[in-house]
Design a protein around this motif. Structure first.
Motif, PDB file in Angstrom:
ATOM      1  N   GLY A   1      -5.524  24.460 -11.976  1.00  0.00           N
ATOM      2  CA  GLY A   1      -5.911  22.962 -12.108  1.00  0.00           C
ATOM      3  C   GLY A   1      -7.059  22.530 -12.918  1.00  0.00           C
ATOM      4  O   GLY A   1      -7.632  21.614 -12.656  1.00  0.00           O
ATOM      5  N   ARG A   2      -7.324  23.541 -13.861  1.00  0.00           N
ATOM      6  CA  ARG A   2      -8.677  23.130 -14.696  1.00  0.00           C
ATOM      7  C   ARG A   2      -8.031  22.932 -16.040  1.00  0.00           C
ATOM      8  O   ARG A   2      -7.024  23.508 -16.590  1.00  0.00           O
ATOM      9  N   VAL A   3      -9.123  22.299 -16.878  1.00  0.00           N
ATOM     10  CA  VAL A   3      -8.897  22.009 -18.408  1.00  0.00           C
ATOM     11  C   VAL A   3     -10.086  22.587 -19.104  1.00  0.00           C
ATOM     12  O   VAL A   3     -11.206  22.425 -18.613  1.00  0.00           O
ATOM     13  N   PHE A   4      -9.891  23.373 -20.202  1.00  0.00           N
ATOM     14  CA  PHE A   4     -10.849  23.896 -20.865  1.00  0.00           C
ATOM     15  C   PHE A   4     -10.988  23.595 -22.350  1.00  0.00           C
ATOM     16  O   PHE A   4      -9.947  23.508 -23.101  1.00  0.00           O
ATOM     17  N   GLU A   5     -11.902  23.006 -22.965  1.00  0.00           N
ATOM     18  CA  GLU A   5     -12.052  22.749 -24.390  1.00  0.00           C
ATOM     19  C   GLU A   5     -12.329  24.088 -24.877  1.00  0.00           C
ATOM     20  O   GLU A   5     -13.585  24.795 -24.185  1.00  0.00           O
ATOM     21  N   THR A   6     -11.818  24.339 -25.990  1.00  0.00           N
ATOM     22  CA  THR A   6     -12.139  25.589 -26.864  1.00  0.00           C
ATOM     23  C   THR A   6     -12.132  25.347 -28.052  1.00  0.00           C
ATOM     24  O   THR A   6     -11.062  24.960 -28.791  1.00  0.00           O
ATOM     25  N   GLU A   7     -13.204  25.880 -28.844  1.00  0.00           N
ATOM     26  CA  GLU A   7     -13.261  25.706 -30.182  1.00  0.00           C
ATOM     27  C   GLU A   7     -14.236  26.818 -30.812  1.00  0.00           C
ATOM     28  O   GLU A   7     -15.398  27.113 -30.281  1.00  0.00           O
ATOM     29  N   GLY A   8     -13.685  27.828 -31.856  1.00  0.00           N
ATOM     30  CA  GLY A   8     -14.527  28.839 -32.235  1.00  0.00           C
ATOM     31  C   GLY A   8     -14.982  29.583 -31.074  1.00  0.00           C
ATOM     32  O   GLY A   8     -14.065  30.159 -30.303  1.00  0.00           O
ATOM     33  N   GLY A   9     -16.299  29.933 -30.888  1.00  0.00           N
ATOM     34  CA  GLY A   9     -16.886  30.653 -29.907  1.00  0.00           C
ATOM     35  C   GLY A   9     -17.235  29.930 -28.618  1.00  0.00           C
ATOM     36  O   GLY A   9     -17.916  30.472 -27.781  1.00  0.00           O
ATOM     37  N   ARG A  10     -16.901  28.662 -28.789  1.00  0.00           N
ATOM     38  CA  ARG A  10     -17.405  27.995 -27.508  1.00  0.00           C
ATOM     39  C   ARG A  10     -16.202  27.652 -26.575  1.00  0.00           C
ATOM     40  O   ARG A  10     -14.974  27.399 -26.819  1.00  0.00           O
ATOM     41  N   ILE A  11     -16.451  27.587 -25.226  1.00  0.00           N
ATOM     42  CA  ILE A  11     -15.642  27.525 -24.210  1.00  0.00           C
ATOM     43  C   ILE A  11     -16.158  26.427 -23.103  1.00  0.00           C
ATOM     44  O   ILE A  11     -17.394  26.643 -22.643  1.00  0.00           O
ATOM     45  N   THR A  12     -15.673  25.378 -22.906  1.00  0.00           N
ATOM     46  CA  THR A  12     -16.214  24.127 -21.813  1.00  0.00           C
ATOM     47  C   THR A  12     -15.081  23.761 -20.992  1.00  0.00           C
ATOM     48  O   THR A  12     -14.226  23.664 -21.280  1.00  0.00           O
ATOM     49  N   VAL A  13     -15.735  24.009 -19.639  1.00  0.00           N
ATOM     50  CA  VAL A  13     -15.034  23.371 -18.461  1.00  0.00           C
ATOM     51  C   VAL A  13     -15.220  22.095 -18.509  1.00  0.00           C
ATOM     52  O   VAL A  13     -16.214  21.571 -18.380  1.00  0.00           O
ATOM     53  N   MET A  14     -13.826  21.257 -18.572  1.00  0.00           N
ATOM     54  CA  MET A  14     -14.065  19.878 -18.570  1.00  0.00           C
ATOM     55  C   MET A  14     -14.143  19.285 -17.278  1.00  0.00           C
ATOM     56  O   MET A  14     -13.245  19.976 -16.257  1.00  0.00           O
ATOM     57  N   ASP A  15     -14.814  18.090 -17.010  1.00  0.00           N
ATOM     58  CA  ASP A  15     -15.270  17.681 -15.534  1.00  0.00           C
ATOM     59  C   ASP A  15     -13.992  16.671 -15.253  1.00  0.00           C
ATOM     60  O   ASP A  15     -13.705  16.496 -14.115  1.00  0.00           O
ATOM     61  N   GLY A  16     -13.530  16.211 -16.158  1.00  0.00           N
ATOM     62  CA  GLY A  16     -12.397  15.002 -15.876  1.00  0.00           C
ATOM     63  C   GLY A  16     -12.797  13.821 -15.292  1.00  0.00           C
ATOM     64  O   GLY A  16     -14.204  13.393 -15.375  1.00  0.00           O
ATOM     65  N   TRP A  17     -12.149  12.863 -14.886  1.00  0.00           N
ATOM     66  CA  TRP A  17     -12.560  11.736 -14.149  1.00  0.00           C
ATOM     67  C   TRP A  17     -13.317  11.940 -12.805  1.00  0.00           C
ATOM     68  O   TRP A  17     -12.809  12.720 -11.890  1.00  0.00           O
ATOM     69  N   ARG A  18     -14.476  11.367 -12.677  1.00  0.00           N
ATOM     70  CA  ARG A  18     -15.151  11.498 -11.459  1.00  0.00           C
ATOM     71  C   ARG A  18     -15.751  10.108 -11.123  1.00  0.00           C
ATOM     72  O   ARG A  18     -15.916   9.181 -11.852  1.00  0.00           O
ATOM     73  N   ARG A  19     -15.582   9.757  -9.972  1.00  0.00           N
ATOM     74  CA  ARG A  19     -16.205   8.370  -9.384  1.00  0.00           C
ATOM     75  C   ARG A  19     -17.616   8.126  -9.933  1.00  0.00           C
ATOM     76  O   ARG A  19     -18.324   9.166  -9.479  1.00  0.00           O
TER      77      ARG A  19
END
Length: 302
Positions: free
Chosen positions: A248-266
């Motif tokens: 249930g996670r979304v990862f942004e990935t580009e080159g050598g970078r990996i980011t866990v996306m936080d998504g919608w939060r109140r």
């Protein structure tokens, strides 16, 4: 190579070129047997002359791996079902599904016609749903028979699906839908031993090298940050048993970078316990907006 996918059977859609090809080769290098799906169409979805899936299969076999080509349209019920069937009939199982297929028909919204909207939403969103549905039905049957799988689904969203992109209303909407589908599938399929995650990659492919030509050009020397092969290690890990507990996670990935996306939060909120007038609602909204952070800009916005 570490062999973290040794013995696993992996189906990758849109694997004839670009990111899908890189994923297929990376899985095979880690010991997986790969079903290479590609319809073999151009950037706009029209049929092409060759069979890119067959070429990737040849590459994998030349390197000592195992692979089989699948040319069905995964945005149809029969095409999606036959993808899963090909894995089961060829290798006897299916462990991982990577949904990657897609194409572009970019237009500003006022110039975007209904057919261009439908075509892009069909291949990106329906083309995720149908293979997921048929793979999940197989894994549910396995779980009910007492053979709970370590199954994995990796979906492909985009920065356009997370933030939007000017000139890509159809693509952005479809890729945002992929994120929502990922969250629902992760919640529904966990009981059957299925983990579902999504990536939002940035890489040089047929779809990006023209739209974002300046930023996608390979460097003269040094690290090629936009090479699609940079994205595949995360996809392989998510598709392996090593990623146990990640769903249930979304990862942004580009080159050598990996980011866990936080998504919608109140964010900031106000509840008065009674109905507001339109003017009161507006005053409250403006107060809350003043307390909230500024949203990230849409890609391509000036």
């Amino acid at each position: 190579m570490t062999g973290i996918c040794e013995g696993r059977v992996v189906a990758v859609t849109g694997a004839g070129r670009g990111l899908g090809r890189a994923h297929a080769l990376a899985f095979a290098a880690e010991g997986a047997r790969v079903v290479v799906n590609d319809l073999g169409v151009g950037l706009d979805g029209t049929p092409a002359a060759d069979s890119p899936a067959a070429h990737v299969v040849e590459e994998i076999r030349a390197r000592g791996g195992e692979a089989v080509a699948h040319g069905g349209d995964i945005a149809t019920t029969e095409g999606a079902a036959s993808l899963i069937r090909t894995a089961l009939e060829t290798y006897g199982s299916l462990d991982t599904l990577v949904n990657n297929a897609g194409f572009l028909r970019d237009r500003m919204l006022v110039n975007l016609d209904e057919e261009e909207w439908d075509a892009v939403v069909r291949v990106h969103l329906k083309g995720h749903f149908l293979p997921l549905k048929h793979a999940a039905a197989h894994w549910r049957a396995e779980a009910k028979a007492g053979r709970v799988p370590a199954a994995r689904i990796v979906n492909t969203s985009s920065g356009a699906g997370l933030l939007g992109a000017v000139g890509q209303g159809n693509y952005s909407a479809a890729k945002a839908g992929v994120v929502a589908l990922t969250l629902v599938a992760a919640a529904e399929l966990a009981r059957y031993g299925v983990q579902v995650n999504a990536i939002a990659p940035a890489a040089r492919t047929r779809m990006t090298e023209q739209t974002f030509a300046a930023s996608m050009a390979p460097p003269q020397a040094g690290f090629d940050a936009m090479a699609p092969e940079n994205v595949s290690p995360l996809v392989v890990w998510l598709g392996s048993a090593e990623s146990a507990g990640v769903t249930g996670r979304v990862f942004e990935t580009e080159g050598g970078r990996i980011t866990v996306m936080d998504g919608w939060r109140r964010g900031p909120s106000a509840d008065r316990g009674a109905r507001r007038t339109p003017q009161e609602a507006g005053e409250t909204a403006r107060k809350l907006l003043g307390e909230a952070g500024e949203p990230l800009p849409v890609y391509g916005a000036s």
